[in-house]
Design a protein around this motif. Structure first.
Motif, PDB file in Angstrom:
ATOM      1  N   ARG A 373     -10.253  -8.457   9.898  1.00 24.96           N
ATOM      2  CA  ARG A 373      -8.816  -8.411   9.573  1.00 24.96           C
ATOM      3  C   ARG A 373      -7.958  -8.199  10.816  1.00 24.96           C
ATOM      4  NH1 ARG A 373      -5.500  -4.363   9.014  1.00 24.96           N
ATOM      5  NH2 ARG A 373      -7.200  -2.829   9.085  1.00 24.96           N
ATOM      6  N   ARG A 374      -8.381  -7.306  11.697  1.00 24.58           N
ATOM      7  CA  ARG A 374      -7.572  -6.999  12.870  1.00 24.58           C
ATOM      8  C   ARG A 374      -7.564  -8.125  13.894  1.00 24.58           C
ATOM      9  NH1 ARG A 374     -10.153  -2.125  12.054  1.00 24.58           N
ATOM     10  NH2 ARG A 374     -11.710  -2.599  13.654  1.00 24.58           N
ATOM     11  N   HIS A 375      -8.651  -8.893  13.980  1.00 30.18           N
ATOM     12  CA  HIS A 375      -8.776  -9.885  15.045  1.00 30.18           C
ATOM     13  C   HIS A 375      -8.668 -11.326  14.552  1.00 30.18           C
ATOM     14  CE1 HIS A 375      -9.968  -6.788  17.953  1.00 30.18           C
ATOM     15  NE2 HIS A 375     -10.694  -6.267  16.992  1.00 30.18           N
ATOM     16  N   TRP A 376      -8.316 -11.504  13.286  1.00 28.29           N
ATOM     17  CA  TRP A 376      -8.253 -12.857  12.735  1.00 28.29           C
ATOM     18  C   TRP A 376      -7.223 -13.719  13.463  1.00 28.29           C
ATOM     19  CZ3 TRP A 376     -11.320 -15.504   9.559  1.00 28.29           C
ATOM     20  CH2 TRP A 376     -10.848 -16.688   9.004  1.00 28.29           C
ATOM     21  N   SER A 377      -6.161 -13.102  13.909  1.00 28.47           N
ATOM     22  CA  SER A 377      -5.097 -13.867  14.583  1.00 28.47           C
ATOM     23  C   SER A 377      -5.438 -14.226  16.019  1.00 28.47           C
ATOM     24  CB  SER A 377      -3.786 -13.072  14.559  1.00 28.47           C
ATOM     25  OG  SER A 377      -3.949 -11.819  15.212  1.00 28.47           O
ATOM     26  N   ASP A 378      -6.522 -13.688  16.563  1.00 22.72           N
ATOM     27  CA  ASP A 378      -6.931 -13.988  17.937  1.00 22.72           C
ATOM     28  C   ASP A 378      -7.640 -15.343  17.952  1.00 22.72           C
ATOM     29  OD1 ASP A 378      -7.944 -14.139  20.485  1.00 22.72           O
ATOM     30  OD2 ASP A 378      -8.899 -12.162  20.475  1.00 22.72           O
ATOM     31  N   ARG A 379      -6.959 -16.363  18.437  1.00 23.32           N
ATOM     32  CA  ARG A 379      -7.501 -17.719  18.407  1.00 23.32           C
ATOM     33  C   ARG A 379      -8.049 -18.146  19.770  1.00 23.32           C
ATOM     34  NH1 ARG A 379      -6.279 -19.978  13.567  1.00 23.32           N
ATOM     35  NH2 ARG A 379      -6.910 -22.033  14.295  1.00 23.32           N
ATOM     36  N   SER A 380      -8.274 -17.182  20.660  1.00 25.11           N
ATOM     37  CA  SER A 380      -8.948 -17.491  21.916  1.00 25.11           C
ATOM     38  C   SER A 380     -10.421 -17.773  21.619  1.00 25.11           C
ATOM     39  CB  SER A 380      -8.824 -16.315  22.881  1.00 25.11           C
ATOM     40  OG  SER A 380      -9.567 -15.206  22.393  1.00 25.11           O
ATOM     41  N   PRO A 381     -11.152 -18.388  22.560  1.00 28.35           N
ATOM     42  CA  PRO A 381     -12.583 -18.630  22.309  1.00 28.35           C
ATOM     43  C   PRO A 381     -13.352 -17.358  21.960  1.00 28.35           C
ATOM     44  CG  PRO A 381     -11.855 -19.936  24.178  1.00 28.35           C
ATOM     45  CD  PRO A 381     -10.706 -19.055  23.804  1.00 28.35           C
TER      46      PRO A 381
END
Length: 422
Positions: A373-381
């Motif tokens: 949930r916390r890192h779902w928005s992180d679209r880096s590799p």
């Protein structure tokens, strides 16, 4: 490696040495000592979000020691040194992994660049592929490790400890109706190999393909092609499902040329596989789901036993009374298939239920769900890869034990996500 990152390099890059010495994943306990010393010297220590859930999980495991001498209904066994050894070893592993995560999160980007850590995992992927090929072509390979020689029989003879300290290339099981070797080197079980190779493949792609030049990508293609051989011969349906869901995840979450590249690679790989001899082996494995009845029995028995101590569990596993075929306990001259399977042996979720009750299982799930949930928005590799690993943790907890090496890799992946936040 110079600087404070050396314990991590020793664990990941130096893993084959630890395996040969008989430590394997237990190396994290040894290396947690210098990590803890270095952490103590550089106080204050940063902690990740969700850290409290893992502390509660550890606290619950501590309380579960109160139940080590107890026996839930329909189980049997004697309270003795073996049960205590297993409990203490798991406790040491949980604490050591906690130290490892904090250590990784408190190293700066200069001390340990993200890409270097990712490529260390890539080196371990290469080691895993080599171990898998060893298990396919030389399945009987094994040897007595120095640690095995050094330990007294009352410790080294424990079945749980023996699996960890005795290096073997493959685990032979009657999966297809006859003896079939399943690669496990350099890890403790064939299922651990399956879980680990899928997680390491993700980080290998990030480090060697996404951030790789032309030569590194060419080598990556060759290595992934070689990896297909032990992946198929592992006869590991959970691994196959995990890889399929990973490909689907990438198709959904990435866009543009990357999505087209993923689809093209998947189609090409599927065509090559379909016309190879490996396809027949997969079909044969799917026609022989021999473990389904065993798993159904042990899972049902585990849930029933956990219901008698739902908050703190029983500290360690217990043996079921009978098995999925008969109420007879133990093998006999007329029933070689009879036995007493250990409860919690079919997945980390079930292990947590019997050792720490439903409360421990819920905390474990909440920890990894919170990370997604916390890192779902992180679209880096790194963000995409880390979230995928967290999702695989939630899949694999139903079919794979997390201890020892799988949970190490899960938590290193969690640390990569944590370090990736601004």
């Amino acid at each position: 490696m110079k600087g404070p990152a050396w314990p991590i390099a020793a664990l990941l890059v130096g893993y084959p040495v630890w395996w040969g010495l008989g430590f394997g994943g237990l190396a994290v306990i040894v290396l947690a000592v210098p990590m803890a010393v270095i952490l103590w010297r550089r106080r204050p220590i940063r902690v990740p979000r969700g850290f409290g859930l893992w502390l509660l999980l550890l606290a619950g495991y501590g309380l579960s020691a109160l139940m080590l001498s107890e026996m839930p209904p329909d189980t049997y066994g004697e309270f003795g040194a073996g049960r205590v050894i297993g409990y203490l070893m798991r406790l040491a592993l949980y604490v050591s992994m906690l130290v490892m995560v904090l250590y990784l999160g408190n190293l700066s980007e200069r001390e340990l660049p993200q890409l270097r850590l990712v490529r260390m995992l890539g080196v371990l992927f290469v080691t895993t592929v080599a171990g898998g090929l060893l298990g396919v072509f030389f399945p009987s390979f094994s040897f007595t490790s120095p640690l095995e020689l050094a330990l007294p029989d009352w410790i080294g003879g424990n079945s749980f400890v023996q699996n960890l300290i005795h290096p073997t290339a493959a685990q032979t099981q009657k999966v297809l109706g006859y003896a079939s070797p399943r690669p496990e080197a350099p890890f403790e079980w064939a299922n651990a190999w399956g879980s680990n190779v899928s997680v390491l493949l993700i980080w290998f792609v990030v480090g060697w393909w996404v951030h790789g030049g032309r030569q590194r990508r060419a080598v990556a293609v060759v290595l992934m092609g070689l990896a297909a051989i032990p992946i198929v011969y592992s006869l590991n349906r959970g691994l196959w499902i995990g890889l399929g869901l990973g490909a689907l995840y990438l198709v959904v979450r990435v866009g543009g040329r990357t999505r087209l590249a993923v689809c093209a690679a998947a189609v090409t790989g599927a065509l090559v596989f379909a016309f190879s001899p490996l396809a027949a082996l997969v079909a044969q494995r799917l026609d022989n789901p021999h473990s389904n009845d065993i798993r159904a029995f042990t899972v049902s028995a585990t849930i029933s036993a956990a219901g008698h101590s739902p908050l703190i569990g029983y500290g360690n596993t217990r043996n079921a009374m009978g098995n999925h075929r008969t109420i007879t306990t133990g093998k006999t001259a007329w029933c070689g298939g009879c036995g007493h399977p250990p409860l919690g042996s079919d997945g980390q979720l079930w292990l947590l239920m019997i050792t720490q009750g439903f409360a421990g299982a819920a905390l474990y799930v909440a920890f990894f769900v919170g990370a997604i949930r916390r890192h779902w928005s992180d679209r880096s590799p790194v963000g995409l890869a880390g979230v995928l690993v967290m999702a695989l943790v939630l899949l694999y907890m139903f079919i794979y034990d997390g201890l020892v090496t799988p949970l190490i890799l899960y938590l290193i992946s969690f640390a990569l996500l944590w370090r990736n936040r601004p």
